[in-house]
Design a protein around this motif. Structure first.
Motif, PDB file in Angstrom:
ATOM      1  N   SER A  18      26.681   2.995  39.675  1.00  0.00           N
ATOM      2  CA  SER A  18      26.006   3.420  40.910  1.00  0.00           C
ATOM      3  C   SER A  18      25.482   4.844  40.814  1.00  0.00           C
ATOM      4  O   SER A  18      24.600   5.229  41.576  1.00  0.00           O
ATOM      5  CB  SER A  18      26.944   3.294  42.116  1.00  0.00           C
ATOM      6  OG  SER A  18      27.921   4.324  42.122  1.00  0.00           O
ATOM      7  N   ARG A  19      26.002   5.623  39.899  1.00  0.00           N
ATOM      8  CA  ARG A  19      25.508   6.988  39.707  1.00  0.00           C
ATOM      9  C   ARG A  19      24.173   7.007  38.963  1.00  0.00           C
ATOM     10  O   ARG A  19      23.430   7.972  39.064  1.00  0.00           O
ATOM     11  CB  ARG A  19      26.500   7.804  38.896  1.00  0.00           C
ATOM     12  CG  ARG A  19      27.825   7.977  39.567  1.00  0.00           C
ATOM     13  CD  ARG A  19      28.742   8.802  38.712  1.00  0.00           C
ATOM     14  NE  ARG A  19      28.292  10.191  38.683  1.00  0.00           N
ATOM     15  CZ  ARG A  19      28.611  11.030  37.719  1.00  0.00           C
ATOM     16  NH1 ARG A  19      29.344  10.645  36.693  1.00  0.00           N
ATOM     17  NH2 ARG A  19      28.187  12.277  37.765  1.00  0.00           N
ATOM     18  N   ILE A  20      23.918   5.960  38.199  1.00  0.00           N
ATOM     19  CA  ILE A  20      22.756   5.951  37.315  1.00  0.00           C
ATOM     20  C   ILE A  20      21.521   5.372  37.999  1.00  0.00           C
ATOM     21  O   ILE A  20      20.408   5.780  37.725  1.00  0.00           O
ATOM     22  CB  ILE A  20      23.103   5.182  36.014  1.00  0.00           C
ATOM     23  CG1 ILE A  20      24.247   5.907  35.292  1.00  0.00           C
ATOM     24  CG2 ILE A  20      21.898   5.039  35.106  1.00  0.00           C
ATOM     25  CD1 ILE A  20      24.891   5.120  34.189  1.00  0.00           C
ATOM     26  N   ALA A  54      35.078   5.593  32.717  1.00  0.00           N
ATOM     27  CA  ALA A  54      33.838   5.178  33.385  1.00  0.00           C
ATOM     28  C   ALA A  54      33.063   6.393  33.887  1.00  0.00           C
ATOM     29  O   ALA A  54      31.838   6.458  33.766  1.00  0.00           O
ATOM     30  CB  ALA A  54      34.153   4.225  34.537  1.00  0.00           C
ATOM     31  N   LEU A  55      33.782   7.383  34.427  1.00  0.00           N
ATOM     32  CA  LEU A  55      33.129   8.613  34.883  1.00  0.00           C
ATOM     33  C   LEU A  55      32.489   9.337  33.701  1.00  0.00           C
ATOM     34  O   LEU A  55      31.337   9.791  33.789  1.00  0.00           O
ATOM     35  CB  LEU A  55      34.142   9.512  35.580  1.00  0.00           C
ATOM     36  CG  LEU A  55      33.607  10.832  36.135  1.00  0.00           C
ATOM     37  CD1 LEU A  55      32.555  10.586  37.202  1.00  0.00           C
ATOM     38  CD2 LEU A  55      34.761  11.668  36.684  1.00  0.00           C
ATOM     39  N   LEU A  56      33.204   9.427  32.588  1.00  0.00           N
ATOM     40  CA  LEU A  56      32.671  10.086  31.400  1.00  0.00           C
ATOM     41  C   LEU A  56      31.435   9.363  30.878  1.00  0.00           C
ATOM     42  O   LEU A  56      30.420  10.003  30.551  1.00  0.00           O
ATOM     43  CB  LEU A  56      33.735  10.169  30.304  1.00  0.00           C
ATOM     44  CG  LEU A  56      33.284  10.809  28.992  1.00  0.00           C
ATOM     45  CD1 LEU A  56      32.855  12.249  29.207  1.00  0.00           C
ATOM     46  CD2 LEU A  56      34.401  10.718  27.960  1.00  0.00           C
ATOM     47  N   ILE A  57      31.486   8.053  30.820  1.00  0.00           N
ATOM     48  CA  ILE A  57      30.322   7.283  30.350  1.00  0.00           C
ATOM     49  C   ILE A  57      29.115   7.550  31.243  1.00  0.00           C
ATOM     50  O   ILE A  57      28.008   7.789  30.751  1.00  0.00           O
ATOM     51  CB  ILE A  57      30.654   5.772  30.289  1.00  0.00           C
ATOM     52  CG1 ILE A  57      31.657   5.498  29.171  1.00  0.00           C
ATOM     53  CG2 ILE A  57      29.390   4.938  30.099  1.00  0.00           C
ATOM     54  CD1 ILE A  57      32.300   4.121  29.248  1.00  0.00           C
ATOM     55  N   SER A  58      29.330   7.540  32.554  1.00  0.00           N
ATOM     56  CA  SER A  58      28.198   7.788  33.458  1.00  0.00           C
ATOM     57  C   SER A  58      27.727   9.239  33.345  1.00  0.00           C
ATOM     58  O   SER A  58      26.526   9.500  33.426  1.00  0.00           O
ATOM     59  CB  SER A  58      28.545   7.408  34.897  1.00  0.00           C
ATOM     60  OG  SER A  58      29.565   8.224  35.429  1.00  0.00           O
ATOM     61  N   LEU A  62      23.984  10.483  32.275  1.00  0.00           N
ATOM     62  CA  LEU A  62      23.211  11.365  33.155  1.00  0.00           C
ATOM     63  C   LEU A  62      22.862  12.701  32.516  1.00  0.00           C
ATOM     64  O   LEU A  62      22.155  13.498  33.121  1.00  0.00           O
ATOM     65  CB  LEU A  62      23.980  11.606  34.458  1.00  0.00           C
ATOM     66  CG  LEU A  62      24.075  10.409  35.381  1.00  0.00           C
ATOM     67  CD1 LEU A  62      25.067  10.672  36.500  1.00  0.00           C
ATOM     68  CD2 LEU A  62      22.706  10.061  35.948  1.00  0.00           C
ATOM     69  N   GLY A  63      23.364  12.956  31.348  1.00  0.00           N
ATOM     70  CA  GLY A  63      22.983  14.200  30.699  1.00  0.00           C
ATOM     71  C   GLY A  63      24.124  15.056  30.207  1.00  0.00           C
ATOM     72  O   GLY A  63      23.895  16.160  29.721  1.00  0.00           O
ATOM     73  N   GLY A  64      25.331  14.594  30.356  1.00  0.00           N
ATOM     74  CA  GLY A  64      26.422  15.286  29.701  1.00  0.00           C
ATOM     75  C   GLY A  64      27.317  16.118  30.585  1.00  0.00           C
ATOM     76  O   GLY A  64      27.347  15.995  31.797  1.00  0.00           O
ATOM     77  N   ILE A  65      28.007  17.006  29.921  1.00  0.00           N
ATOM     78  CA  ILE A  65      29.044  17.821  30.529  1.00  0.00           C
ATOM     79  C   ILE A  65      28.409  19.116  31.030  1.00  0.00           C
ATOM     80  O   ILE A  65      27.450  19.622  30.472  1.00  0.00           O
ATOM     81  CB  ILE A  65      30.134  18.115  29.467  1.00  0.00           C
ATOM     82  CG1 ILE A  65      30.636  16.809  28.831  1.00  0.00           C
ATOM     83  CG2 ILE A  65      31.278  18.909  30.043  1.00  0.00           C
ATOM     84  CD1 ILE A  65      31.167  15.779  29.796  1.00  0.00           C
ATOM     85  N   HIS A  66      28.969  19.669  32.107  1.00  0.00           N
ATOM     86  CA  HIS A  66      28.426  20.887  32.706  1.00  0.00           C
ATOM     87  C   HIS A  66      29.556  21.875  32.983  1.00  0.00           C
ATOM     88  O   HIS A  66      30.734  21.575  32.750  1.00  0.00           O
ATOM     89  CB  HIS A  66      27.651  20.551  33.986  1.00  0.00           C
ATOM     90  CG  HIS A  66      28.378  19.595  34.864  1.00  0.00           C
ATOM     91  ND1 HIS A  66      29.377  19.985  35.722  1.00  0.00           N
ATOM     92  CD2 HIS A  66      28.276  18.253  35.002  1.00  0.00           C
ATOM     93  CE1 HIS A  66      29.848  18.922  36.364  1.00  0.00           C
ATOM     94  NE2 HIS A  66      29.201  17.856  35.938  1.00  0.00           N
ATOM     95  N   SER A  67      29.223  23.015  33.526  1.00  0.00           N
ATOM     96  CA  SER A  67      30.213  24.082  33.706  1.00  0.00           C
ATOM     97  C   SER A  67      31.326  23.728  34.685  1.00  0.00           C
ATOM     98  O   SER A  67      32.411  24.302  34.622  1.00  0.00           O
ATOM     99  CB  SER A  67      29.521  25.367  34.165  1.00  0.00           C
ATOM    100  OG  SER A  67      28.923  25.171  35.438  1.00  0.00           O
TER     101      SER A  67
END
Length: 172
Positions: A18-20, A54-58, A62-67
């Motif tokens: 649902s995030r994608i 599942a959160l990590l996959i989404s 969506l573009g990866g890890i952030h601060s």
């Protein structure tokens, strides 16, 4: 893997999806997914691992890890643990109440992370207040998404359990 486990994993992955897909800002199933995982996976390790994966996959899609990732994942882990309190009693009132608490926990922790990590606000009390105030417009959609998707996930699984799954899955 049991039929029940496959259904639970697929529901969690579907929620992460649902995030994608296009959606209003913050109207996703992430909070519901965490509560659901905590409530339905019998093994506490799996209840944490499956929603986190599942959160990590989404996130990667969506573009990866952030601060603020550590804050987001920390809030998410707390919401999974809140779901543990639903294991024995999944009433509409308890699910709805914990869904509202989950939205608030995520709002407070993730926006604290924005304040402390992103450099968008001064690191003082006024900056913290400004960060939370700026996030308020997104909070309504988060609450609506968590409540809506909690209803879909918890209600959907209970309907599947009642009408589709095997007797062994119904007992779990």
């Amino acid at each position: 893997m049991t039929t029940r486990m496959i259904v639970l994993v697929m529901m969690v992955l579907g929620a992460a999806f649902s995030r994608i897909i296009p959606h209003p800002w913050n109207f996703t199933a992430i909070g519901a997914m965490a509560l659901f995982g905590g409530a339905y996976f019998n093994d506490k390790k799996m209840s944490m691992l499956v929603p986190m994966a599942a959160l990590l996959i989404s996130d990667l899609a969506l573009g990866g890890i952030h601060s603020t990732t550590l804050f987001v994942y920390g809030a998410f882990a707390l919401i999974v643990m809140m779901g543990w309190f639903l294991t024995e009693n999944k009433s509409v009132a308890r699910i709805g109440g914990l869904s509202l608490v989950a939205s608030s926990v995520f709002f407070l922790i993730s926006n604290f992370g924005v304040w402390i990590m992103d450099g968008m606000y001064p690191v003082n009390f006024q900056g913290l207040v400004a960060c939370y105030v700026a996030a308020i417009p997104f909070f309504g959609n988060q609450v609506a998404g968590d409540l809506f998707f909690s209803g879909v996930m918890f209600g959907g699984y209970e309907l599947l359990k009642k009408y589709v799954l095997s007797p062994a899955a119904k007992a779990a």
